[in-house]
Enzyme design. Structure first.
Site, short mmCIF file in Angstrom:
data_model
loop_
_atom_site.label_atom_id
_atom_site.label_comp_id
_atom_site.label_asym_id
_atom_site.label_seq_id
_atom_site.Cartn_x
_atom_site.Cartn_y
_atom_site.Cartn_z
N CYS A 163 0.80 -1.23 0.00
CA CYS A 163 0.00 0.00 0.00
C CYS A 163 0.83 1.27 0.00
O CYS A 163 0.87 2.00 -0.99
CB CYS A 163 -0.92 0.00 1.22
SG CYS A 163 -2.11 -1.35 1.18
N1 LIG Z 1 -2.68 -5.83 1.87
C1 LIG Z 1 -3.21 -4.77 2.44
O1 LIG Z 1 -2.93 -4.51 3.61
C2 LIG Z 1 -4.19 -3.89 1.71
C3 LIG Z 1 -4.93 -2.96 2.47
C4 LIG Z 1 -5.88 -2.17 1.81
C5 LIG Z 1 -6.04 -2.27 0.43
N2 LIG Z 1 -5.28 -3.14 -0.29
C6 LIG Z 1 -5.52 -3.22 -1.73
O2 LIG Z 1 -6.30 -4.39 -1.99
C7 LIG Z 1 -5.97 -4.95 -3.27
C8 LIG Z 1 -5.54 -6.39 -3.11
O3 LIG Z 1 -4.39 -6.42 -2.29
P1 LIG Z 1 -3.93 -7.72 -1.52
O4 LIG Z 1 -2.94 -7.28 -0.52
O5 LIG Z 1 -5.09 -8.53 -1.09
O6 LIG Z 1 -3.17 -8.49 -2.72
P2 LIG Z 1 -2.72 -10.03 -2.72
O7 LIG Z 1 -1.60 -10.10 -3.69
O8 LIG Z 1 -2.53 -10.52 -1.33
O9 LIG Z 1 -3.98 -10.78 -3.30
C9 LIG Z 1 -4.46 -10.60 -4.57
C10 LIG Z 1 -5.01 -11.93 -5.07
O10 LIG Z 1 -5.58 -11.69 -6.33
C11 LIG Z 1 -5.23 -12.76 -7.20
N3 LIG Z 1 -5.35 -12.25 -8.55
C12 LIG Z 1 -4.47 -11.53 -9.27
N4 LIG Z 1 -5.00 -11.22 -10.46
C13 LIG Z 1 -6.23 -11.77 -10.50
C14 LIG Z 1 -7.25 -11.80 -11.46
N5 LIG Z 1 -7.10 -11.21 -12.63
N6 LIG Z 1 -8.38 -12.47 -11.15
C15 LIG Z 1 -8.53 -13.08 -9.95
N7 LIG Z 1 -7.59 -13.07 -9.00
C16 LIG Z 1 -6.45 -12.43 -9.27
C17 LIG Z 1 -3.84 -13.16 -6.77
O11 LIG Z 1 -3.55 -14.49 -7.15
C18 LIG Z 1 -3.93 -13.00 -5.25
O12 LIG Z 1 -4.37 -14.18 -4.63
C19 LIG Z 1 -4.87 -4.02 -3.82
O13 LIG Z 1 -5.47 -3.04 -4.61
C20 LIG Z 1 -4.29 -3.38 -2.57
O14 LIG Z 1 -3.71 -2.13 -2.85
C21 LIG Z 1 -4.37 -3.98 0.33
#
Ligand SMILES: NC(=O)c1ccc[n+]([C@@H]2O[C@H](COP(=O)([O-])OP(=O)(O)OC[C@H]3O[C@@H](n4cnc5c(N)ncnc54)[C@H](O)[C@@H]3O)[C@@H](O)[C@H]2O)c1
Length: 441
Positions: free
Chosen positions: A275
């Site tokens: 993030c």
């Molecule tokens: N990790 C955090 O603390 C956090 C907090 C707030 C917001 N976010 C936001 O949330 C979103 C997701 O982040 P995250 O940390 O969960 O990421 P992550 O990498 O942990 O998880 C994303 C998942 O999506 C899957 N993926 C990728 N492309 C895909 C597709 N086309 N179709 C289906 N699945 C797909 C991946 O295999 C993975 O399992 C991002 O935009 C991030 O900025 C993250």
């Protein structure tokens, strides 16, 4: 045609809706579990087949989430996961939690959001609600996702609903999780917002509706820019105060006794995670479309990005003072996750630190109770395994460099057995024995 959205309203109100979660990572998995625990039928989707496979077998792959929690929901039949996107049509609401990284050139990489939107468009049917959760620049939901979903003839606000609701997940935070953190919700139209509120109301402590998807997208960026800028400020003050012989952590602790108008932020070895190092630059990119430069964001990025180099320079200086050089020194990096008590190494400053140390000829090893191995990743090619933190290992190093302050580490023992401890987190603040061996960085 609004009949189908009326039907959706009814299913959401009666909690008979099937909820699909696309992207089962740090953000998607906790949401999937929360909906299943609230009694909804949940179907998770991920392009990485290992994730559905693990979940369907009752196994968690996230440190914060016990497998027993997953297994309990899978056994009741309320939670299932798949890599088969043909099943999108089974869901009434679809929550999109896919990654939004930066490209090699530091620009938004929305390929997962646009790819998911195109897949959704193939299976979209009247009466479905799509909610984008991924962090992104203001305008993404309206300008990128909506046209893709509408390309087949369905109209947002009439046939289908589209909302945006950013996530505030804070991995490792035992006090605030998905269920008790207020959630911003928005929609492209009034009915889109209303349905997004109805979706989230039963599973979060409080929903906070805002007037547009752009406001919700911008609010999420503000939250992260606020952190990035304030962390950069204390990182700069750390360097400044250190030169003056003043301990920045003591200064912050003293200032934090002011009961109003001051929020403490803490310096460190640089930013990490999915993030704070990334999201601010989504706004920087979008601002260019309006002939604007986001100078605070750029400056904060510059300062925070320089921190791993700074930390290594503190280590080099400390070794110099002891008559030895960084080249050839045996350096144990303590903690490689980007954040305390997590195993998440995405964008971790420890990776940059390890890479800089390697380039300068240091003999590196690491210990992290939550990261057993460091292999190849997007930017680095390590082949390292976490070494045990025994007195022998500590005595066999020239310096220990604390990059992540995991709570399970015995810091007094580290200081007792190591020749030199360079501490970028103030993890050794309470140690009185052997302070002459500690250098704050
Ligand atoms: N990790 C955090 O603390 C956090 C907090 C707030 C917001 N976010 C936001 O949330 C979103 C997701 O982040 P995250 O940390 O969960 O990421 P992550 O990498 O942990 O998880 C994303 C998942 O999506 C899957 N993926 C990728 N492309 C895909 C597709 N086309 N179709 C289906 N699945 C797909 C991946 O295999 C993975 O399992 C991002 O935009 C991030 O900025 C993250």
């Amino acid at each position: 045609m609004t009949g189908s959205l009326d039907g959706l309203r009814d299913r959401l109100t009666r909690r008979t809706a099937t909820v699909g979660v696309i992207g089962l990572g740090y953000v998607g998995l906790p949401q999937a579990l929360a909906f299943a625990e609230a009694g909804y039928q949940v179907l998770g989707f991920d392009i990485d087949p290992a994730k559905p496979e693990a979940l369907n077998a009752g196994r968690s792959y996230l440190l914060d989430i016990p497998s027993a929690r997953v297994a309990a929901l899978v056994s009741t039949g309320r939670l299932a996961a798949t890599a088969d996107f043909h099943r999108l049509g089974e869901c009434d609401a679809l929550i999109v939690c896919v990654p939004t990284p930066l490209s090699e050139h530091g620009e938004p990489d929305l390929s997962a959001v646009s790819g998911t939107s195109s897949t959704l468009a193939e299976y979209l049917r009247p009466g479905q609600l799509v909610v984008l959760v991924s962090t992104t620049y203001p305008g993404t939901t309206e300008e990128l996702v909506r046209p893709i979903l509408e390309a087949g003839g369905l109209v947002v606000g009439r046939d289908v609903a589209l909302g945006y609701s950013p996530e505030r997940e804070d991995p490792g935070n035992s006090r605030y999780g998905f269920g008790n953190t207020p959630k911003l919700v928005s929609g492209c139209t009034d009915i889109c917002r209303e349905l997004t509120v109805l979706l989230y109301e039963p599973v979060v402590g409080k929903v906070v509706p805002v007037s547009s998807t752009r406001v919700a997208e911008a609010s999420k960026l503000l939250e992260n820019i606020y952190r990035a800028v304030n962390i950069a400020l204390v990182n700069e003050l750390k360097i400044c105060f250190d030169r003056m012989g003043i301990d920045v952590w003591e200064v912050i602790g003293a200032a934090a006794t002011k009961p109003f108008g001051f929020t403490p932020f803490y310096p460190g070895p640089g930013l990490g995670g999915h993030c704070i190092p990334i999201d601010p630059f989504y706004l920087t990119w979008k601002a260019r479309e309006f002939d604007l430069h986001t100078r605070f964001i750029e400056l904060a990025g510059e300062i925070n990005t320089a921190m791993p180099e700074y930390v290594v320079s503190r280590l080099r200086d400390a070794l110099d003072l002891r008559g030895t050089t960084l080249h050839g020194a045996r350096v144990l990096v303590l903690g490689v996750a980007y954040k305390r008590d997590t195993g998440d190494i995405r964008e971790s400053p420890a990776l940059r630190v390890l890479s800089i140390l390697g380039r300068r000829g240091a003999v590196v090893s690491y210990h992290d109770p939550h990261v057993p191995k460091l292999g190849r990743s997007r930017h680095y090619d390590f082949d390292l395994e976490s070494v045990p933190l025994t007195p022998e290992v500590l005595r066999g190093t020239d310096a220990v460099l604390i990059v992540t302050d995991h709570t399970s580490v015995d810091y007094p023992a580290v200081v007792q057995h190591a020749a030199l401890v360079v501490d970028s987190r103030n993890a050794t603040r309470d140690i009185s024995e052997g302070r002459e061996k500690i250098v704050k960085a």
